[in-house]
Design a protein around this motif. Structure first.
Motif, short mmCIF file in Angstrom:
data_model
loop_
_atom_site.label_atom_id
_atom_site.label_comp_id
_atom_site.label_asym_id
_atom_site.label_seq_id
_atom_site.Cartn_x
_atom_site.Cartn_y
_atom_site.Cartn_z
N GLU A 3 0.76 -1.20 0.04
CA GLU A 3 -0.09 -0.07 0.03
C GLU A 3 0.91 1.20 -0.05
O GLU A 3 1.96 1.10 0.82
CB GLU A 3 -1.00 -0.10 1.11
CG GLU A 3 -1.80 1.27 1.15
CD GLU A 3 -2.80 1.15 2.72
OE1 GLU A 3 -3.55 0.50 2.57
OE2 GLU A 3 -2.23 1.90 3.61
N VAL A 4 0.52 2.14 -0.70
CA VAL A 4 1.11 3.31 -0.91
C VAL A 4 0.06 4.73 -0.62
O VAL A 4 -1.12 4.82 -1.34
CB VAL A 4 1.77 3.75 -2.36
CG1 VAL A 4 2.73 5.04 -2.29
CG2 VAL A 4 3.04 2.72 -2.63
N ARG A 5 0.35 5.45 0.32
CA ARG A 5 -0.40 6.82 0.67
C ARG A 5 0.45 7.94 0.26
O ARG A 5 1.43 8.14 0.44
CB ARG A 5 -0.53 6.83 2.25
CG ARG A 5 -1.57 5.70 2.88
CD ARG A 5 -1.85 5.98 4.19
NE ARG A 5 -0.65 6.09 4.99
CZ ARG A 5 -0.54 7.43 5.75
NH1 ARG A 5 -1.15 8.38 5.19
NH2 ARG A 5 0.60 7.76 6.47
N ALA A 6 -0.59 8.71 -0.65
CA ALA A 6 0.06 10.07 -0.80
C ALA A 6 -0.68 11.27 -0.50
O ALA A 6 -2.12 11.05 -0.31
CB ALA A 6 0.18 10.00 -2.50
N GLY A 7 -0.48 12.49 -0.36
CA GLY A 7 -1.08 13.62 0.02
C GLY A 7 -0.40 14.69 0.32
O GLY A 7 1.07 14.69 -0.14
N LYS A 62 3.94 0.67 2.81
CA LYS A 62 4.12 -0.53 3.74
C LYS A 62 3.69 -1.80 2.99
O LYS A 62 2.82 -1.78 2.09
CB LYS A 62 3.39 -0.25 4.90
CG LYS A 62 1.87 -0.10 4.92
CD LYS A 62 1.38 0.19 6.11
CE LYS A 62 -0.16 0.63 5.88
NZ LYS A 62 -0.72 0.82 7.51
N ILE A 63 3.91 -2.92 3.45
CA ILE A 63 3.40 -4.24 3.05
C ILE A 63 2.55 -4.76 4.20
O ILE A 63 2.91 -4.71 5.32
CB ILE A 63 4.70 -5.32 3.08
CG1 ILE A 63 5.86 -4.80 2.21
CG2 ILE A 63 4.38 -6.62 2.76
CD1 ILE A 63 5.39 -4.94 0.55
N SER A 89 0.22 -11.08 3.24
CA SER A 89 1.27 -11.42 2.48
C SER A 89 1.98 -12.73 3.03
O SER A 89 1.51 -13.03 4.13
CB SER A 89 2.41 -10.38 2.43
OG SER A 89 2.05 -8.99 1.98
N SER A 90 2.29 -13.61 2.20
CA SER A 90 2.86 -14.97 2.72
C SER A 90 4.08 -15.51 1.40
O SER A 90 4.16 -14.95 0.52
CB SER A 90 1.74 -16.00 2.52
OG SER A 90 0.95 -16.14 1.34
N GLN A 136 10.32 -8.36 0.48
CA GLN A 136 9.43 -6.96 0.70
C GLN A 136 9.97 -5.91 0.26
O GLN A 136 9.28 -5.03 -0.07
CB GLN A 136 9.32 -7.34 2.45
CG GLN A 136 8.51 -8.46 3.00
CD GLN A 136 8.88 -8.40 4.46
OE1 GLN A 136 9.40 -8.04 4.95
NE2 GLN A 136 7.84 -9.34 5.07
N GLN A 137 11.30 -5.76 0.50
CA GLN A 137 11.87 -4.47 -0.12
C GLN A 137 11.85 -4.35 -1.69
O GLN A 137 11.30 -3.13 -2.08
CB GLN A 137 13.55 -4.36 0.21
CG GLN A 137 13.90 -4.51 1.64
CD GLN A 137 15.47 -4.68 1.88
OE1 GLN A 137 16.15 -4.46 0.76
NE2 GLN A 137 15.82 -5.14 2.84
#
Length: 235
Positions: free
Chosen positions: A116-120, A151-152, A157-158, A182-183
């Motif tokens: 997920e990526v949050r922008a603002g 973030k992951i 995730s698995s 993850q990176q």
């Protein structure tokens, strides 16, 4: 004799000046008192009312900097998230076990990740210089949009597959390969979010949200301006 005569003249002139200055001072005081008496006689109680009004005048109304008030109200939203990008990515990772130039075995890990990526916009960057008042209209300049967080979602995730190769000769490095996966997932979802114009969406929505926020606060004429993303803010 001549010197004594000159001294007497100087003393006489000095004495004359002192007397005249005293008379002038006394005369000035008498003149002021006379004018005050005439004013009191002609205006009666109004004279005293005027003097009382001077000393009992109401204090000046405090001035409110509307710009600071607007900034304070908008800052309450702090980091304003206005666009969210989510993505599922399948990321393979691999690590080999070698002796010199020869590979004895290899370990592979296939990781399925939800990111997920949050922008603002970060409203804490606002200051009174970003607010302009033109007639009855308030103009507010927003900070440039940026990625606020990525973030992951570890709960979704698995590890899909983990294989140490033939006879298990590959190195047992599951935690390291999972961290690497993850990176790589974060890099991929950031790239995808930027290609999908996430910051432009954040800009448009921040403009609408802040305008509505100020309208709700009682400001009817509001113009909210946005800025282009800073160079390098979305890689």
């Amino acid at each position: 004799m001549r010197e004594q005569f000159q001294k007497r003249q100087i003393i006489s002139i000095t004495s004359w000046l002192v007397k005249n200055l005293m008379l002038m001072s006394t005369g000035g005081m008498v003149l002021i008192a006379l004018l005050l008496g005439i004013g009191m006689w002609r205006s009666g109680t109004r004279f005293f009312d005027g003097i009382t009004a001077i000393f009992n005048a109401p204090p000046a109304k405090p001035q409110v900097d509307v710009r600071s008030l607007v900034v304070s109200q908008v800052r309450g939203a702090s980091e304003l998230t206005t666009a969210v990008f989510t993505m599922e990515a399948v990321v393979p990772t691999r690590q080999e076990r070698k002796i010199g130039q020869y590979t004895l075995g290899a370990t592979t890990l296939l990781y399925i990740a939800y990111g997920e990526v949050r922008a603002g916009v970060d409203l804490k960057e606002l200051n009174p210089n970003n607010v302009t008042i033109v007639n009855d209209t308030i103009q507010l300049q927003l900070p440039p949009p940026r990625i606020l967080d990525s973030k992951i979602d570890v709960n979704r995730s698995s590890v899909y597959d983990y294989d140490r190769g033939f006879l298990g000769l590959g190195p047992d490095t599951a935690p390291q390969l999972q961290s690497l996966a993850q990176q790589e997932t974060l890099k991929k979802i950031k790239e995808a979010a930027c290609k999908g114009n996430l910051l432009a969406q954040a800009n448009d929505r921040a403009q609408l949200v802040v305008e509505k926020l100020l309208n709700t606060a009682g400001y009817k004429q509001v113009v909210v301006k946005t800025q282009s993303p800073s160079p390098g803010s979305c890689l």
